[in-house]
Motif scaffolding. Structure first.
Motif, PDB file in Angstrom:
ATOM      1  N   ALA A   5       6.694 -19.166   5.691  1.00 51.38           N
ATOM      2  CA  ALA A   5       7.906 -19.768   5.209  1.00 51.38           C
ATOM      3  C   ALA A   5       8.154 -21.261   5.713  1.00 51.38           C
ATOM      4  CB  ALA A   5       9.005 -18.875   5.936  1.00 51.38           C
ATOM      5  N   GLU A   6       7.803 -21.578   6.873  1.00 53.98           N
ATOM      6  CA  GLU A   6       7.951 -22.930   7.321  1.00 53.98           C
ATOM      7  C   GLU A   6       6.856 -23.888   6.404  1.00 53.98           C
ATOM      8  OE1 GLU A   6       6.888 -23.362  11.554  1.00 53.98           O
ATOM      9  OE2 GLU A   6       8.322 -21.808  12.075  1.00 53.98           O
ATOM     10  N   TYR A   7       6.104 -23.543   6.207  1.00 55.30           N
ATOM     11  CA  TYR A   7       5.295 -24.287   5.024  1.00 55.30           C
ATOM     12  C   TYR A   7       5.684 -24.657   3.941  1.00 55.30           C
ATOM     13  CZ  TYR A   7       1.712 -25.650   1.532  1.00 55.30           C
ATOM     14  OH  TYR A   7       0.878 -26.168   0.683  1.00 55.30           O
ATOM     15  N   PHE A   8       6.345 -23.421   3.176  1.00 57.95           N
ATOM     16  CA  PHE A   8       7.102 -23.714   1.889  1.00 57.95           C
ATOM     17  C   PHE A   8       8.284 -24.626   2.190  1.00 57.95           C
ATOM     18  CE2 PHE A   8       4.149 -20.028   0.765  1.00 57.95           C
ATOM     19  CZ  PHE A   8       3.486 -20.872  -0.286  1.00 57.95           C
ATOM     20  N   GLU A   9       9.154 -24.228   3.020  1.00 55.21           N
ATOM     21  CA  GLU A   9      10.276 -25.049   3.377  1.00 55.21           C
ATOM     22  C   GLU A   9      10.116 -26.425   3.610  1.00 55.21           C
ATOM     23  OE1 GLU A   9      12.307 -22.959   6.639  1.00 55.21           O
ATOM     24  OE2 GLU A   9      12.899 -21.250   5.072  1.00 55.21           O
ATOM     25  N   LYS A  10       9.087 -26.764   4.387  1.00 56.37           N
ATOM     26  CA  LYS A  10       8.552 -28.224   4.526  1.00 56.37           C
ATOM     27  C   LYS A  10       8.268 -28.957   3.413  1.00 56.37           C
ATOM     28  CE  LYS A  10       5.484 -31.236   7.033  1.00 56.37           C
ATOM     29  NZ  LYS A  10       4.173 -31.552   7.686  1.00 56.37           N
ATOM     30  N   GLN A  11       7.448 -28.210   2.226  1.00 55.80           N
ATOM     31  CA  GLN A  11       7.149 -28.738   0.877  1.00 55.80           C
ATOM     32  C   GLN A  11       8.154 -28.973   0.032  1.00 55.80           C
ATOM     33  OE1 GLN A  11       3.929 -29.908   0.328  1.00 55.80           O
ATOM     34  NE2 GLN A  11       3.587 -29.145   2.216  1.00 55.80           N
ATOM     35  N   LYS A  24      14.758 -21.342   0.063  1.00 51.96           N
ATOM     36  CA  LYS A  24      15.435 -20.211   1.084  1.00 51.96           C
ATOM     37  C   LYS A  24      15.833 -18.973   0.393  1.00 51.96           C
ATOM     38  CE  LYS A  24      16.245 -23.520   4.679  1.00 51.96           C
ATOM     39  NZ  LYS A  24      17.421 -24.039   5.725  1.00 51.96           N
ATOM     40  N   LYS A  25      16.213 -19.362  -0.921  1.00 49.59           N
ATOM     41  CA  LYS A  25      16.927 -18.100  -1.414  1.00 49.59           C
ATOM     42  C   LYS A  25      15.603 -17.386  -1.849  1.00 49.59           C
ATOM     43  CE  LYS A  25      21.216 -18.692  -3.763  1.00 49.59           C
ATOM     44  NZ  LYS A  25      22.203 -18.834  -4.708  1.00 49.59           N
ATOM     45  N   ILE A  26      14.580 -17.715  -2.724  1.00 46.91           N
ATOM     46  CA  ILE A  26      13.309 -16.984  -2.920  1.00 46.91           C
ATOM     47  C   ILE A  26      12.670 -16.446  -1.813  1.00 46.91           C
ATOM     48  CG2 ILE A  26      10.800 -17.617  -3.903  1.00 46.91           C
ATOM     49  CD1 ILE A  26      12.064 -19.764  -5.677  1.00 46.91           C
ATOM     50  N   LEU A  27      12.563 -17.235  -0.604  1.00 53.59           N
ATOM     51  CA  LEU A  27      11.903 -16.555   0.460  1.00 53.59           C
ATOM     52  C   LEU A  27      13.017 -15.360   0.972  1.00 53.59           C
ATOM     53  CD1 LEU A  27      10.765 -19.781   2.303  1.00 53.59           C
ATOM     54  CD2 LEU A  27       9.418 -17.976   1.272  1.00 53.59           C
ATOM     55  N   ALA A  28      14.035 -15.428   0.908  1.00 54.50           N
ATOM     56  CA  ALA A  28      14.745 -14.240   1.345  1.00 54.50           C
ATOM     57  C   ALA A  28      15.041 -12.904   0.160  1.00 54.50           C
ATOM     58  CB  ALA A  28      16.252 -14.802   1.808  1.00 54.50           C
ATOM     59  N   SER A  29      14.476 -13.258  -0.907  1.00 57.00           N
ATOM     60  CA  SER A  29      14.739 -12.212  -1.867  1.00 57.00           C
ATOM     61  C   SER A  29      13.888 -10.997  -1.968  1.00 57.00           C
ATOM     62  CB  SER A  29      14.419 -12.918  -3.406  1.00 57.00           C
ATOM     63  OG  SER A  29      13.019 -13.242  -3.454  1.00 57.00           O
ATOM     64  N   LYS A  30      12.832 -11.058  -0.892  1.00 56.59           N
ATOM     65  CA  LYS A  30      12.039  -9.828  -0.988  1.00 56.59           C
ATOM     66  C   LYS A  30      11.869  -9.303   0.267  1.00 56.59           C
ATOM     67  CE  LYS A  30      10.175 -10.297  -5.358  1.00 56.59           C
ATOM     68  NZ  LYS A  30      10.386  -9.270  -6.387  1.00 56.59           N
ATOM     69  N   SER A  31      11.712  -8.171   0.392  1.00 53.89           N
ATOM     70  CA  SER A  31      11.593  -7.462   1.924  1.00 53.89           C
ATOM     71  C   SER A  31      10.261  -7.874   2.710  1.00 53.89           C
ATOM     72  CB  SER A  31      11.364  -5.878   1.905  1.00 53.89           C
ATOM     73  OG  SER A  31      12.463  -5.242   1.161  1.00 53.89           O
ATOM     74  N   PHE A  32       9.143  -8.008   1.911  1.00 51.22           N
ATOM     75  CA  PHE A  32       8.024  -8.592   2.402  1.00 51.22           C
ATOM     76  C   PHE A  32       7.969 -10.126   2.178  1.00 51.22           C
ATOM     77  CE2 PHE A  32       7.196  -4.252   2.115  1.00 51.22           C
ATOM     78  CZ  PHE A  32       6.745  -3.911   3.485  1.00 51.22           C
ATOM     79  N   LEU A  33       7.615 -10.890   2.989  1.00 47.01           N
ATOM     80  CA  LEU A  33       7.989 -12.303   2.917  1.00 47.01           C
ATOM     81  C   LEU A  33       6.843 -12.892   1.819  1.00 47.01           C
ATOM     82  CD1 LEU A  33       9.387 -15.160   3.598  1.00 47.01           C
ATOM     83  CD2 LEU A  33       8.088 -15.065   5.721  1.00 47.01           C
ATOM     84  N   GLU A  34       5.440 -12.147   2.085  1.00 45.95           N
ATOM     85  CA  GLU A  34       4.333 -12.472   1.431  1.00 45.95           C
ATOM     86  C   GLU A  34       4.475 -12.476  -0.110  1.00 45.95           C
ATOM     87  OE1 GLU A  34       4.473 -10.518   4.172  1.00 45.95           O
ATOM     88  OE2 GLU A  34       3.771 -12.074   5.621  1.00 45.95           O
ATOM     89  N   GLN A  35       5.396 -11.750  -0.397  1.00 52.37           N
ATOM     90  CA  GLN A  35       5.652 -11.358  -1.818  1.00 52.37           C
ATOM     91  C   GLN A  35       6.250 -12.616  -2.786  1.00 52.37           C
ATOM     92  OE1 GLN A  35       7.887  -7.638  -1.602  1.00 52.37           O
ATOM     93  NE2 GLN A  35       6.020  -6.305  -2.246  1.00 52.37           N
ATOM     94  N   THR A  36       6.789 -13.323  -1.853  1.00 49.88           N
ATOM     95  CA  THR A  36       7.530 -14.708  -2.498  1.00 49.88           C
ATOM     96  C   THR A  36       6.619 -15.749  -2.419  1.00 49.88           C
ATOM     97  OG1 THR A  36       8.403 -15.249  -0.156  1.00 49.88           O
ATOM     98  CG2 THR A  36       9.738 -13.799  -1.545  1.00 49.88           C
ATOM     99  N   ASN A  38       3.766 -16.264  -4.074  1.00 48.79           N
ATOM    100  CA  ASN A  38       3.120 -16.898  -5.318  1.00 48.79           C
ATOM    101  C   ASN A  38       4.438 -17.558  -6.245  1.00 48.79           C
ATOM    102  OD1 ASN A  38       0.651 -16.050  -5.374  1.00 48.79           O
ATOM    103  ND2 ASN A  38       1.092 -14.085  -6.029  1.00 48.79           N
ATOM    104  N   SER A  39       5.548 -17.108  -6.123  1.00 53.45           N
ATOM    105  CA  SER A  39       6.904 -17.740  -6.667  1.00 53.45           C
ATOM    106  C   SER A  39       6.825 -19.028  -6.117  1.00 53.45           C
ATOM    107  CB  SER A  39       7.872 -16.890  -6.496  1.00 53.45           C
ATOM    108  OG  SER A  39       9.153 -17.176  -7.325  1.00 53.45           O
ATOM    109  N   CYS A  40       6.710 -19.262  -4.738  1.00 50.70           N
ATOM    110  CA  CYS A  40       6.908 -20.722  -4.052  1.00 50.70           C
ATOM    111  C   CYS A  40       5.819 -21.617  -4.996  1.00 50.70           C
ATOM    112  CB  CYS A  40       6.731 -20.518  -2.847  1.00 50.70           C
ATOM    113  SG  CYS A  40       8.429 -19.656  -2.090  1.00 50.70           S
ATOM    114  N   LEU A  41       4.745 -21.212  -4.832  1.00 51.67           N
ATOM    115  CA  LEU A  41       3.422 -21.844  -5.348  1.00 51.67           C
ATOM    116  C   LEU A  41       3.684 -22.156  -6.765  1.00 51.67           C
ATOM    117  CD1 LEU A  41       0.469 -19.844  -3.925  1.00 51.67           C
ATOM    118  CD2 LEU A  41       1.164 -22.101  -3.074  1.00 51.67           C
ATOM    119  N   GLY A  42       4.008 -21.437  -7.450  1.00 60.26           N
ATOM    120  CA  GLY A  42       4.489 -21.776  -8.762  1.00 60.26           C
ATOM    121  C   GLY A  42       5.521 -22.737  -9.071  1.00 60.26           C
ATOM    122  N   VAL A  43       6.736 -22.599  -8.196  1.00 60.12           N
ATOM    123  CA  VAL A  43       7.546 -23.836  -8.025  1.00 60.12           C
ATOM    124  C   VAL A  43       7.216 -25.110  -7.858  1.00 60.12           C
ATOM    125  CG1 VAL A  43       9.907 -24.486  -7.189  1.00 60.12           C
ATOM    126  CG2 VAL A  43       9.404 -22.147  -8.035  1.00 60.12           C
TER     127      VAL A  43
END
Length: 108
Positions: A5-11, A24-36, A38-43
């Motif tokens: 999460a820190e990596y994506f928040e820094k980017q 932050k909303k995307i990262l909080a949207s799933k129970s398992f952080l790792e599921q978010t 791919n969405s973060c990478l896509g954005v």
């Protein structure tokens, strides 16, 4: 690959404050952080495709939405909605001033 999460928040923070809020909303949207991830990478890829300024504008437009994901941001950019005035923009009024408008005194 060292993602967290820190990596994506820094980017996202390097792009802008609205992008950070979206991440932050995307990262909080799933129970398992790792599921978010791919969405973060896509954005982040959308920022490379459309430019960081447009990505930040798209994130500003997406923030009032209850659900934000890669598809939300992609659709905003694909349809150039980031270049249009937001419906949530309170500074722009579509009602022109004229004599027939009642003011707050009429409702007391």
């Amino acid at each position: 690959k060292g993602w967290d999460a820190e990596y994506f928040e820094k980017q996202a923070g390097n792009i802008g404050p609205s992008t950070l809020a979206v991440f932050k909303k995307i990262l909080a949207s799933k129970s398992f952080l790792e599921q978010t991830y791919n969405s973060c990478l896509g954005v982040l890829r959308l920022g490379k495709t459309y430019g960081n300024d447009r990505l930040e504008a798209a994130c500003i437009r997406a923030l009032p939405s209850p659900i934000i994901n890669y598809r939300t941001i992609d659709n905003i950019l694909k349809h150039n909605l980031d270049k249009q005035q937001s419906l949530f923009d309170k500074s722009a009024s579509s009602i022109p001033n004229h004599d027939q408008l009642r003011g707050p005194d009429a409702y007391q």
